[in-house]
Design an enzyme around this catalytic site. Sequence first.
Site, PDB file in Angstrom:
ATOM      1  N   GLN A   1      33.267  43.469  36.302  1.00 52.48           N
ATOM      2  CA  GLN A   1      31.960  43.181  36.892  1.00 52.48           C
ATOM      3  C   GLN A   1      31.190  44.477  37.147  1.00 52.48           C
ATOM      4  O   GLN A   1      30.624  44.681  38.218  1.00 52.48           O
ATOM      5  CB  GLN A   1      32.146  42.403  38.189  1.00 52.48           C
ATOM      6  CG  GLN A   1      32.852  41.083  37.967  1.00 52.48           C
ATOM      7  CD  GLN A   1      33.151  40.356  39.262  1.00 52.48           C
ATOM      8  OE1 GLN A   1      33.458  40.947  40.290  1.00 52.48           O
ATOM      9  NE2 GLN A   1      33.050  39.035  39.208  1.00 52.48           N
ATOM     10  N   CYS A   2      31.154  45.329  36.151  1.00 48.30           N
ATOM     11  CA  CYS A   2      30.574  46.660  36.267  1.00 48.30           C
ATOM     12  C   CYS A   2      29.460  46.809  35.238  1.00 48.30           C
ATOM     13  O   CYS A   2      29.478  46.157  34.193  1.00 48.30           O
ATOM     14  CB  CYS A   2      31.691  47.691  36.018  1.00 48.30           C
ATOM     15  SG  CYS A   2      31.158  49.401  35.917  1.00 48.30           S
ATOM     16  N   GLY A   3      28.535  47.678  35.496  1.00 49.19           N
ATOM     17  CA  GLY A   3      27.489  47.949  34.530  1.00 49.19           C
ATOM     18  C   GLY A   3      28.021  48.523  33.225  1.00 49.19           C
ATOM     19  O   GLY A   3      27.379  48.417  32.184  1.00 49.19           O
ATOM     20  N   PHE A   4      29.220  49.114  33.263  1.00 53.65           N
ATOM     21  CA  PHE A   4      29.837  49.678  32.065  1.00 53.65           C
ATOM     22  C   PHE A   4      30.770  48.688  31.355  1.00 53.65           C
ATOM     23  O   PHE A   4      31.354  49.023  30.325  1.00 53.65           O
ATOM     24  CB  PHE A   4      30.619  50.956  32.409  1.00 53.65           C
ATOM     25  CG  PHE A   4      29.743  52.086  32.850  1.00 53.65           C
ATOM     26  CD1 PHE A   4      28.918  52.742  31.942  1.00 53.65           C
ATOM     27  CD2 PHE A   4      29.731  52.498  34.170  1.00 53.65           C
ATOM     28  CE1 PHE A   4      28.098  53.791  32.339  1.00 53.65           C
ATOM     29  CE2 PHE A   4      28.918  53.545  34.582  1.00 53.65           C
ATOM     30  CZ  PHE A   4      28.101  54.190  33.672  1.00 53.65           C
ATOM     31  N   THR A   5      30.896  47.486  31.879  1.00 54.97           N
ATOM     32  CA  THR A   5      31.794  46.494  31.292  1.00 54.97           C
ATOM     33  C   THR A   5      31.544  46.252  29.800  1.00 54.97           C
ATOM     34  O   THR A   5      32.507  46.070  29.052  1.00 54.97           O
ATOM     35  CB  THR A   5      31.741  45.170  32.092  1.00 54.97           C
ATOM     36  OG1 THR A   5      32.142  45.440  33.451  1.00 54.97           O
ATOM     37  CG2 THR A   5      32.650  44.110  31.508  1.00 54.97           C
TER      38      THR A   5
END
Length: 185
Positions: free
Chosen positions: A61-65
């Site tokens: 659940q990360c912007g880098f996912t």
Amino acid sequence: MIKLVIMRKFVIFFLLMFFSFNTKSSEGNLYDFEIKSISGENIRLIDFKDKVILLVNTASQCGFTPQYSGLQKIYDRYKDDNFVVLGVPSDDFNQELPNEKDVQKFCEIRYGVNFPMTSIQKIKGDNAHPLYKWISGNVSVIGQPRWNFHKYLISKEGKILNWFSSMTSPTSEGLIKQIEEALYN
């Protein structure tokens, strides 16, 4: 004038200590460790001997996912040349799903991930997995994971070659070049 010379020496010393590899490196190498897989079996890192490894702490659940796509792409491209991506889900930055089953399902369905993944691990602090404590003893402060999708490139001999921040795409020219150098030289 003397103060300026002393100040320069201090700044140079500080920069060397901050940006260089840790001089009190931990003994051993990556192959000394085991870690649980996302499905619960032991992953013996000795089984990756003679392979180049990209070790990545991940989160769902990360912007880098979306980097999962790039990780899968380079895994597919180089896996037959003794390269492996090892994903290490972590909730140290409060962006991981609550359990391994959810993480595995998410990664497989959303990104088609089939490279090895570990169980959810602590990667920093006193409760970090021993593998990450070993890494911490072998890189400078700036080489420590400060966010999800921090990457370590590990040689065929189990030594850290380099690290890459979360901002570095798995398919970036610089990372690909270093992977290929480690594989083919």
